[in-house]
Design an enzyme around this catalytic site. Sequence first.
Site, PDB file in Angstrom:
ATOM      1  N   GLN A 111       0.849  -1.193   0.000  1.00 24.20           N
ATOM      2  CA  GLN A 111       0.000   0.000   0.000  1.00 24.20           C
ATOM      3  C   GLN A 111       0.887   1.247   0.000  1.00 24.20           C
ATOM      4  OE1 GLN A 111      -3.526  -0.566   2.958  1.00 24.20           O
ATOM      5  NE2 GLN A 111      -1.830  -1.820   3.717  1.00 24.20           N
ATOM      6  N   VAL A 113       3.793   4.025  -0.955  1.00 23.92           N
ATOM      7  CA  VAL A 113       4.108   4.758  -2.193  1.00 23.92           C
ATOM      8  C   VAL A 113       5.553   5.247  -2.165  1.00 23.92           C
ATOM      9  CG1 VAL A 113       1.707   5.484  -2.527  1.00 23.92           C
ATOM     10  CG2 VAL A 113       3.225   6.931  -1.163  1.00 23.92           C
ATOM     11  N   HIS A 129      -1.289   1.548  -4.396  1.00 21.74           N
ATOM     12  CA  HIS A 129      -1.640   2.962  -4.248  1.00 21.74           C
ATOM     13  C   HIS A 129      -0.688   3.894  -4.984  1.00 21.74           C
ATOM     14  CE1 HIS A 129      -3.717   1.681  -0.232  1.00 21.74           C
ATOM     15  NE2 HIS A 129      -4.416   1.354  -1.293  1.00 21.74           N
ATOM     16  N   ALA A 240       8.527  -4.846  12.338  1.00 22.64           N
ATOM     17  CA  ALA A 240       8.837  -5.623  11.130  1.00 22.64           C
ATOM     18  C   ALA A 240      10.340  -5.740  10.907  1.00 22.64           C
ATOM     19  CB  ALA A 240       8.195  -4.954   9.919  1.00 22.64           C
TER      20      ALA A 240
END
Length: 258
Positions: A111, A113, A129, A240
């Site tokens: 998602q 950019v 996106h 993450a």
Amino acid sequence: MRVSEETTTWTPERVAEPGRWLAEAHRVVALTGAGISAESGIPTFRGAGGLWKGRDPMSMATPQAFARDPEEVWEWYDWRRGLVLGCEPNPGHQALAELADLVPDFLLVTQNVDGLHQRAGSSQVVELHGNLFRLGCWACCGHEETRVDHPLDPRPPRCPCGALQRPGVVWFGEALPEDAFPRAHRAAAAADLFLVVGTSSVVYPAAGLADVALAAGARVVEVNPQPSRAGVARALAGPAGEVLPALLRAAQKFRESG
Ligand code: BV8
């Protein structure tokens, strides 16, 4: 926030089982959101503070905002381009780039950019996106270009057709790139394992992809310090940049042990 009963506070030992799932999987999809870039220094959309340069992303990322004040919106994206160019991919991005070599069929769907997955070495990236460094035409003439020089210009440049150029991102209320979502949907429906990384799962249709995978019988694993997805087989509650490298190592170790 619903949290799976399988929520596991992140520790290296606790990724052994999801690591085995990853090592045994044939078709894996990873869906990433703003959280995977947080450790690179890029603010998330809904994180603490929530304002970027004093502006609310949700009010800026719309065609109405650009129509109302193209210079303000353009300048905000220009600021974001500068911010991203000053950041580096983190070990989370790098782990997903390496994952592609471990799994027979891997698709990275983002998602985001910011282009950090590509800069980390991921070659196949589905950008649901769009991308900050791509420019489109506000009059939809079809002209597109990719610009990585920065600063572009504090004012929106002109398209060869004469109209204003616009950021090549998908704003709220706009359709996703026509080939991106169907490709992601097909992969989710065929996946053995679906990783949901760094997303609050509130933006659709992207957030629905994990449900497609679940309905098709895939295992879903979430990686997020604040897990939010329902129905996951495991929620690894950690950043993450730490969890993904550990998950990759666990899968590689399982593979080596034959
Ligand atoms: C569409 C690009 C239909 C721009 C983005 C009314 C009218 C029209 C549509 C709608 C409507 N009402 C609702 C909708 C649907 C709407 C939507 O879902 N709205 C939501 C807000 C309710 N969706 C759309 O409008 C989409 N289009 O539906 O079109 C259509 C069809 C045909 C024809 C015409 C129209 C388009 C949505 C795309 C919007 N653009 N970005 C830009 O970037 O400026 S979305 C934006 O949100 C970003 O892409 C971002 O990635 C995305 C999702 O947010 P997250 O990534 O999840 O980020 P967030 O901050 O929320 O969460 C971060 C997470 O990371 C947290 O969970 C946090 O705990 C975690 N985290 C933090 N640190 C770490 C971490 N995780 C791991 N490690 C860490 N270290």
